[in-house]
Design a protein around this motif. Structure first.
Motif, PDB file in Angstrom:
ATOM      1  N   ALA A  93       0.815  -1.219   0.000  1.00  0.00           N
ATOM      2  CA  ALA A  93       0.000   0.000   0.000  1.00  0.00           C
ATOM      3  C   ALA A  93       0.847   1.267   0.000  1.00  0.00           C
ATOM      4  O   ALA A  93       0.333   2.362  -0.244  1.00  0.00           O
ATOM      5  N   ILE A  94       2.148   1.146   0.253  1.00  0.00           N
ATOM      6  CA  ILE A  94       3.013   2.324   0.302  1.00  0.00           C
ATOM      7  C   ILE A  94       3.037   3.034  -1.048  1.00  0.00           C
ATOM      8  O   ILE A  94       2.984   4.276  -1.115  1.00  0.00           O
ATOM      9  N   ALA A  95       3.119   2.281  -2.128  1.00  0.00           N
ATOM     10  CA  ALA A  95       3.147   2.893  -3.457  1.00  0.00           C
ATOM     11  C   ALA A  95       1.859   3.676  -3.721  1.00  0.00           C
ATOM     12  O   ALA A  95       1.897   4.787  -4.281  1.00  0.00           O
ATOM     13  N   GLU A  96       0.729   3.132  -3.308  1.00  0.00           N
ATOM     14  CA  GLU A  96      -0.539   3.832  -3.483  1.00  0.00           C
ATOM     15  C   GLU A  96      -0.582   5.113  -2.649  1.00  0.00           C
ATOM     16  O   GLU A  96      -1.105   6.147  -3.089  1.00  0.00           O
ATOM     17  N   MET A  97      -0.038   5.052  -1.425  1.00  0.00           N
ATOM     18  CA  MET A  97       0.023   6.244  -0.584  1.00  0.00           C
ATOM     19  C   MET A  97       0.815   7.357  -1.257  1.00  0.00           C
ATOM     20  O   MET A  97       0.392   8.522  -1.289  1.00  0.00           O
ATOM     21  N   LEU A  98       1.976   7.000  -1.785  1.00  0.00           N
ATOM     22  CA  LEU A  98       2.846   7.997  -2.408  1.00  0.00           C
ATOM     23  C   LEU A  98       2.196   8.602  -3.642  1.00  0.00           C
ATOM     24  O   LEU A  98       2.250   9.818  -3.854  1.00  0.00           O
ATOM     25  N   ARG A  99       1.552   7.768  -4.466  1.00  0.00           N
ATOM     26  CA  ARG A  99       0.883   8.288  -5.664  1.00  0.00           C
ATOM     27  C   ARG A  99      -0.237   9.256  -5.280  1.00  0.00           C
ATOM     28  O   ARG A  99      -0.394  10.312  -5.907  1.00  0.00           O
ATOM     29  N   LEU A 100      -1.024   8.900  -4.277  1.00  0.00           N
ATOM     30  CA  LEU A 100      -2.125   9.761  -3.857  1.00  0.00           C
ATOM     31  C   LEU A 100      -1.608  11.093  -3.318  1.00  0.00           C
ATOM     32  O   LEU A 100      -2.155  12.163  -3.635  1.00  0.00           O
ATOM     33  N   ALA A 101      -0.561  11.044  -2.496  1.00  0.00           N
ATOM     34  CA  ALA A 101      -0.018  12.269  -1.907  1.00  0.00           C
ATOM     35  C   ALA A 101       0.510  13.210  -2.980  1.00  0.00           C
ATOM     36  O   ALA A 101       0.291  14.424  -2.925  1.00  0.00           O
ATOM     37  N   GLU A 102       1.207  12.671  -3.973  1.00  0.00           N
ATOM     38  CA  GLU A 102       1.774  13.515  -5.030  1.00  0.00           C
ATOM     39  C   GLU A 102       0.698  14.015  -5.979  1.00  0.00           C
ATOM     40  O   GLU A 102       0.743  15.160  -6.444  1.00  0.00           O
TER      41      GLU A 102
END
Length: 311
Positions: A93-102
């Protein structure tokens, strides 16, 4: 990490795959919270084949929030993700978190558990009660069922480092700051290996720290208890006088004994609540550090280098 030697291989296998696939520079900060098993030795062996692995070992077990503080304060990234070692929160889920934040220019992204079926019924019900109560304290910014699996921007960490919290509860403290935030949902998994490090005693302690750090309601409860006790005492006196005037009283000590016991209990509860807050003031004035770092593998200012033979 605390006594997590059994789960480290599975954690590293999944987490490294996720981090390598991001295509950006990263470091993995493993905070060893004074483990007494082979956690430190396992991490030291892994560093030989994983240069991005950074190990921070605390001299003694300082607790979950203190270990989290050590990692947040020493992490060097523009984005920081906190995650427990037990793999109940999926590293994928870390990759999804980073995409959403950016994509949405967010400062915080919370991991929210949409499915807690792997937890016991008792834990699900107590967790639901905890979040309902804390939303009344912190406000609507608190995301229900969001634990300590989150992504934060460097600016958020800089603010946290300046705050004078002695017992920080980050699941409440970060929402209270009001930074732009979003959520990703995931199903909570079973612990990959080992035993839980959060028994009932620690869950109760977390609930109390959350309450005492963010509201003076327990002190107000003491006031209400005292007022209720006074009202009950006045009613009892009026009843006793009326019965005495009618000549229907029966000599005895039971009623007096119970009344004294009741009011003494209320007084002790009030003193205990006051004592808890005074103790927090005392700890704040002492200004003792939350944790002591034994070594940090990328910080030459610590006392000594790690040893693979130390357990």
């Amino acid at each position: 990490m605390y006594n997590e030697e059994a789960v480290i291989p599975a954690l590293v296998a999944r987490l490294r795959l996720v981090l390598d696939s991001l295509g950006v520079p990263y470091e993995f900060v493993a905070v060893d919270d004074g483990s007494i098993d082979a956690t430190a030795a396992v991490l030291d062996r892994l560093r030989a084949s994983w240069p991005e692995l950074r190990v921070i070992r605390l001299r003694r077990n300082s607790g979950h929030q203190a270990a989290l503080t050590a990692g947040l304060h020493r992490a060097a990234g523009t984005w920081i993700v906190s995650i427990d070692a037990d793999l109940q929160d999926p590293p994928e889920a870390i990759a999804e978190m980073l995409r959403l934040a950016e994509a949405e220019n967010l400062d915080v992204v919370y991991g929210v558990r949409r499915d807690r079926s792997t937890d016991t019924r008792f834990k699900r019900h107590t967790a639901a009660l905890y979040y309902r109560l804390m939303r009344r304290v912190v406000g609507a910014g608190l995301r229900p069922h969001a634990g300590d699996f989150r992504l934060v921007r460097r600016e958020v960490v800089n603010v946290l480092r300046r705050m004078p919290e002695r017992v920080p509860v980050y699941r409440l403290l970060i929402p209270s700051l009001g930074f732009p935030s979003g959520v990703i949902h995931y199903a909570r998994e079973r612990r990959a290996a080992g035993q839980t490090k959060y028994p009932l005693r620690k869950m109760v302690r977390l609930a109390w720290d959350s309450t005492a750090d963010f509201t003076a309601a327990p002190l107000r409860l003491a006031t209400w208890l005292g007022s209720a006790a006074l009202l009950a005492c006045l009613i009892s006196m009026a009843f006793a006088l009326s019965e005495w005037a009618r000549g229907s009283t029966v000599p005895g000590w039971s009623s007096l004994f119970l009344a004294v016991l009741l009011f003494a209990a209320v007084q002790l509860i009030c003193l205990g609540l006051l004592g808890e807050y005074v103790a927090r003031i005392h700890r704040t004035l002492q200004n003792r550090p939350m944790f002591h770092v034994e070594y940090d593998t990328v910080d030459t200012s610590t006392d000594r280098a790690p040893s693979a033979t130390r357990h």
